[in-house]
Design a protein around this motif. Sequence first.
Motif, mmCIF file in Angstrom:
data_model
loop_
_atom_site.group_PDB
_atom_site.id
_atom_site.type_symbol
_atom_site.label_atom_id
_atom_site.label_comp_id
_atom_site.label_asym_id
_atom_site.label_seq_id
_atom_site.Cartn_x
_atom_site.Cartn_y
_atom_site.Cartn_z
ATOM 1 N N ALA A 87 0.867 -1.178 0.000
ATOM 2 C CA ALA A 87 0.000 0.000 0.000
ATOM 3 C C ALA A 87 0.902 1.225 0.000
ATOM 4 C CB ALA A 87 -0.909 0.007 1.226
ATOM 5 N N ASP A 88 0.692 2.101 -0.966
ATOM 6 C CA ASP A 88 1.548 3.283 -1.127
ATOM 7 C C ASP A 88 3.028 2.886 -1.210
ATOM 8 O OD1 ASP A 88 -0.654 5.029 -1.027
ATOM 9 O OD2 ASP A 88 -0.616 5.009 1.169
ATOM 10 N N GLY A 89 3.291 1.746 -1.844
ATOM 11 C CA GLY A 89 4.663 1.291 -2.042
ATOM 12 C C GLY A 89 5.285 0.605 -0.851
ATOM 13 N N GLU A 90 4.561 0.475 0.276
ATOM 14 C CA GLU A 90 5.097 -0.162 1.476
ATOM 15 C C GLU A 90 4.514 -1.563 1.650
ATOM 16 O OE1 GLU A 90 4.345 2.288 4.832
ATOM 17 O OE2 GLU A 90 5.759 3.867 4.218
ATOM 18 N N VAL A 91 5.349 -2.487 2.098
ATOM 19 C CA VAL A 91 4.904 -3.860 2.326
ATOM 20 C C VAL A 91 3.912 -3.902 3.487
ATOM 21 C CG1 VAL A 91 5.635 -6.152 3.058
ATOM 22 C CG2 VAL A 91 7.025 -4.879 1.424
ATOM 23 N N ILE A 92 2.772 -4.571 3.265
ATOM 24 C CA ILE A 92 1.783 -4.687 4.342
ATOM 25 C C ILE A 92 1.365 -6.142 4.600
ATOM 26 C CG2 ILE A 92 0.888 -2.368 3.935
ATOM 27 C CD1 ILE A 92 -1.582 -3.762 2.623
ATOM 28 N N GLY A 93 1.768 -7.095 3.749
ATOM 29 C CA GLY A 93 1.354 -8.463 3.997
ATOM 30 C C GLY A 93 2.005 -9.451 3.051
ATOM 31 N N CYS A 94 1.857 -10.722 3.359
ATOM 32 C CA CYS A 94 2.419 -11.783 2.515
ATOM 33 C C CYS A 94 1.641 -13.070 2.709
ATOM 34 C CB CYS A 94 3.901 -12.013 2.844
ATOM 35 S SG CYS A 94 4.197 -12.711 4.498
ATOM 36 N N ALA A 95 1.708 -13.916 1.708
ATOM 37 C CA ALA A 95 1.173 -15.278 1.775
ATOM 38 C C ALA A 95 1.787 -16.049 0.619
ATOM 39 C CB ALA A 95 -0.351 -15.294 1.682
ATOM 40 N N GLY A 96 1.828 -17.364 0.744
ATOM 41 C CA GLY A 96 2.412 -18.140 -0.350
ATOM 42 C C GLY A 96 2.276 -19.625 -0.114
ATOM 43 N N LEU A 97 2.887 -20.376 -1.000
ATOM 44 C CA LEU A 97 2.877 -21.826 -0.922
ATOM 45 C C LEU A 97 4.304 -22.359 -1.020
ATOM 46 C CD1 LEU A 97 -0.113 -22.635 -3.313
ATOM 47 C CD2 LEU A 97 -0.115 -22.796 -0.816
ATOM 48 N N LEU A 98 4.517 -23.504 -0.381
ATOM 49 C CA LEU A 98 5.771 -24.240 -0.457
ATOM 50 C C LEU A 98 5.475 -25.562 -1.167
ATOM 51 C CD1 LEU A 98 6.847 -23.681 3.260
ATOM 52 C CD2 LEU A 98 7.674 -22.411 1.276
ATOM 53 N N PRO A 99 5.677 -25.632 -2.479
ATOM 54 C CA PRO A 99 5.365 -26.862 -3.221
ATOM 55 C C PRO A 99 6.162 -28.057 -2.696
ATOM 56 C CG PRO A 99 5.652 -25.013 -4.729
ATOM 57 C CD PRO A 99 6.102 -24.544 -3.373
ATOM 58 N N ASP A 100 5.550 -29.224 -2.813
ATOM 59 C CA ASP A 100 6.158 -30.467 -2.350
ATOM 60 C C ASP A 100 6.965 -31.076 -3.497
ATOM 61 O OD1 ASP A 100 6.688 -33.139 -1.561
ATOM 62 O OD2 ASP A 100 4.955 -33.115 -0.234
ATOM 63 N N PRO A 101 8.301 -31.221 -3.348
ATOM 64 C CA PRO A 101 9.101 -31.754 -4.451
ATOM 65 C C PRO A 101 8.825 -33.219 -4.758
ATOM 66 C CG PRO A 101 10.454 -31.539 -2.472
ATOM 67 C CD PRO A 101 9.133 -30.884 -2.169
ATOM 68 N N ASP A 102 8.225 -33.935 -3.812
ATOM 69 C CA ASP A 102 7.965 -35.359 -4.016
ATOM 70 C C ASP A 102 6.526 -35.648 -4.419
ATOM 71 O OD1 ASP A 102 10.619 -36.489 -3.011
ATOM 72 O OD2 ASP A 102 9.989 -35.258 -1.319
ATOM 73 N N VAL A 103 5.617 -34.747 -4.071
ATOM 74 C CA VAL A 103 4.201 -34.900 -4.424
ATOM 75 C C VAL A 103 3.789 -33.619 -5.145
ATOM 76 C CG1 VAL A 103 1.877 -35.426 -3.573
ATOM 77 C CG2 VAL A 103 3.878 -36.261 -2.329
ATOM 78 N N PRO A 104 3.933 -33.576 -6.472
ATOM 79 C CA PRO A 104 3.779 -32.326 -7.222
ATOM 80 C C PRO A 104 2.408 -31.667 -7.115
ATOM 81 C CG PRO A 104 4.903 -33.983 -8.551
ATOM 82 C CD PRO A 104 4.388 -34.681 -7.338
ATOM 83 N N ASP A 105 1.381 -32.433 -6.730
ATOM 84 C CA ASP A 105 0.054 -31.822 -6.654
ATOM 85 C C ASP A 105 -0.334 -31.445 -5.226
ATOM 86 O OD1 ASP A 105 -0.295 -34.365 -5.656
ATOM 87 O OD2 ASP A 105 -2.004 -34.872 -6.942
ATOM 88 N N ARG A 106 0.667 -31.252 -4.379
ATOM 89 C CA ARG A 106 0.429 -30.862 -2.987
ATOM 90 C C ARG A 106 1.388 -29.751 -2.595
ATOM 91 N NH1 ARG A 106 1.411 -35.496 1.347
ATOM 92 N NH2 ARG A 106 3.596 -35.033 0.914
ATOM 93 N N ALA A 107 0.944 -28.853 -1.712
ATOM 94 C CA ALA A 107 1.823 -27.792 -1.224
ATOM 95 C C ALA A 107 1.420 -27.411 0.200
ATOM 96 C CB ALA A 107 1.767 -26.562 -2.130
ATOM 97 N N GLU A 108 2.371 -26.858 0.919
ATOM 98 C CA GLU A 108 2.125 -26.338 2.261
ATOM 99 C C GLU A 108 1.999 -24.821 2.186
ATOM 100 O OE1 GLU A 108 4.206 -26.318 6.732
ATOM 101 O OE2 GLU A 108 5.211 -27.267 5.033
ATOM 102 N N ASN A 109 1.057 -24.276 2.942
ATOM 103 C CA ASN A 109 0.975 -22.821 3.028
ATOM 104 C C ASN A 109 2.218 -22.264 3.705
ATOM 105 O OD1 ASN A 109 -2.421 -23.193 3.266
ATOM 106 N ND2 ASN A 109 -1.611 -21.510 2.036
ATOM 107 N N ALA A 110 2.813 -21.253 3.098
ATOM 108 C CA ALA A 110 3.874 -20.497 3.760
ATOM 109 C C ALA A 110 3.212 -19.488 4.702
ATOM 110 C CB ALA A 110 4.733 -19.797 2.713
#
Length: 299
Positions: A204-227
């Motif tokens: 917001a106004d160029g300043e970081v205010i939040g984050c979210a993401g995923l950590l894909p599973d290298p062994d199970v390609p159709d699964r991921a953990e929320n970061a």
Amino acid sequence: MTIAIRLVDSDEDYSAWRQVRMAVVPNERVDSVESLRAQSGPQLQFLRADVDGVLAGSGVVGKSDMAGFGAVSARVLPDWRRRGVGTAILRDLAGRAASLGFAVVGSNVDDPGSVKFAERFGFREVDRQIEQDRQIGDEPAPRIRDGVEIARASDRPGLWRAVYEVVGAQAFQDMALDAPLEISLEQWEREWITDPDAVFIALADGEVIGCAGLLPDPDVPDRAENALTAVRRDWRRRGVAAALKRLTLTWAADHGLREVYTWTQRGNDDMRALNTYLGYITRTESLTMRAGLPLADPS
């Protein structure tokens, strides 16, 4: 029967360590051999246990993310349980933790049998967290509120450090834990983001205010953990966290994932409620247990 416990060294050893981890905790992603090797050192030691030359279990010991404590984890393959392998691994880990200067060690325990095993050595419950799972379907992109911009970490690589310094620092202080969380910038950049394309940063106004993401599973390609999903204090309760998390679900659908999962501490009612609102269901519960060193003698 001869139980041999030694430090992991070769790629073959790291692969064996991963093999045990995946067999004992099949619902969770495991770091790659390269990532494990990068993390390994005097302050984080990976071990393998063999019985008469056959892989039977694994262990890890190092500094906990919780300030002031060590962390240990002993795992044994099902065919080798109740033969003293777990006890041998745990005692080895405890000795190493003491040599690293820790007076108290913690471990996460997921099933009644493991809880009873830990209690025999003096471990006691100090916290709980739940695993929430979300099946992926048709996931429409969320509406982003006016004044908020969303960027991918892959498009703005310099922002991830700013996320640590602002959003991450506040999130670590505010987590519902019984001790402060200590995450170094090195850990943040190495372990808390694995695919920058799957990580979203709110500004917001160029300043970081939040984050979210995923950590894909290298062994199970159709699964991921929320970061980590977190929002700067002055922007909380404005729908930013929900929009960010919905973006991760959209990304998951667009990339062929069938499920994502996340761990949420006891006391973090807001995040548990948000996850439930977004369709996550509780799958398992994990106990955080701690014990003083030296460990109690179970005999």
